[in-house]
Write a protein that holds these residues in place. Sequence first.
Motif, mmCIF file in Angstrom:
data_model
loop_
_atom_site.group_PDB
_atom_site.id
_atom_site.type_symbol
_atom_site.label_atom_id
_atom_site.label_comp_id
_atom_site.label_asym_id
_atom_site.label_seq_id
_atom_site.Cartn_x
_atom_site.Cartn_y
_atom_site.Cartn_z
ATOM 1 N N LYS A 34 0.811 -1.224 0.000
ATOM 2 C CA LYS A 34 0.000 0.000 0.000
ATOM 3 C C LYS A 34 0.844 1.274 0.000
ATOM 4 O O LYS A 34 0.367 2.343 0.391
ATOM 5 C CB LYS A 34 -0.960 0.022 1.208
ATOM 6 N N GLU A 35 2.073 1.158 -0.455
ATOM 7 C CA GLU A 35 2.928 2.337 -0.614
ATOM 8 C C GLU A 35 2.742 2.864 -2.041
ATOM 9 O O GLU A 35 3.645 2.832 -2.878
ATOM 10 C CB GLU A 35 4.391 1.968 -0.354
ATOM 11 N N LEU A 36 1.556 3.364 -2.286
ATOM 12 C CA LEU A 36 1.133 3.654 -3.653
ATOM 13 C C LEU A 36 1.861 4.849 -4.258
ATOM 14 O O LEU A 36 2.166 4.848 -5.458
ATOM 15 C CB LEU A 36 -0.381 3.875 -3.685
ATOM 16 N N SER A 66 -7.047 1.226 -8.381
ATOM 17 C CA SER A 66 -7.240 0.922 -6.955
ATOM 18 C C SER A 66 -7.539 2.169 -6.123
ATOM 19 O O SER A 66 -8.099 2.069 -5.029
ATOM 20 C CB SER A 66 -6.000 0.210 -6.393
#
Length: 222
Positions: A34-36, A66
């Motif tokens: 989730k380190e987008l 997402s």
Amino acid sequence: MRILIIIFLLSISINSSGQFVYFLNKALKQIENKELEKAELVLLNLIKKNPNRAETYYNLGNLYFSIDSFDKAKVCYTSSINIKCDSNLKAKSYFNLGNTYIKKSDFKSAINSYTQSLIYRNNDPFAIHNLCYALKKQEQQQNQQNQDKQNQENKDNKENKQNQPEEKQEQKQDKPEKSNELTKRQADILLDALKNQEKQLREQKYKELQKNQKQKSNGKDW
């Protein structure tokens, strides 16, 4: 029936350059964690250095999808499709592009995307499912549009019918209606006329009475 959102993070072949492999796998790992924002920067940098790699656009499209950035996702999936790649990646890119169109309620484009996906990957149950979903939603959308159009036409016709009598009524109100009741002036005129008629009748009777008495008086003298 619900749309199936299947996002596959796509790794690369062993034949790719070591540096490209390293950074793409790094971006995929960041997406999983989730380190987008970090993953986005890595993928954009890969595209800048390797603009002809379809898998980079595909994975960046998944990242944007997402976070509900559907317009950006659509651009990425389209770019992936336009680059020469294997049929499996083509099918996945078309499939996810169809999902993006579904989110935008563009069911016609979604149907086309799922159909293209099935060309590259026959009998894919996910593509078939979503194609059926898009066809059903398109029918519902068309029915709703037709109903809204009919309701608007009925509303316009009703308003036109209501406006027409109101205009006639306003025209009638411009001309004062004739009253059957006598005004005070008319009553006074009629009363004076009746009084004059009565006076004339009394005078006429009086003259006739005087004439008769005179005739009787003259007859006695003879």
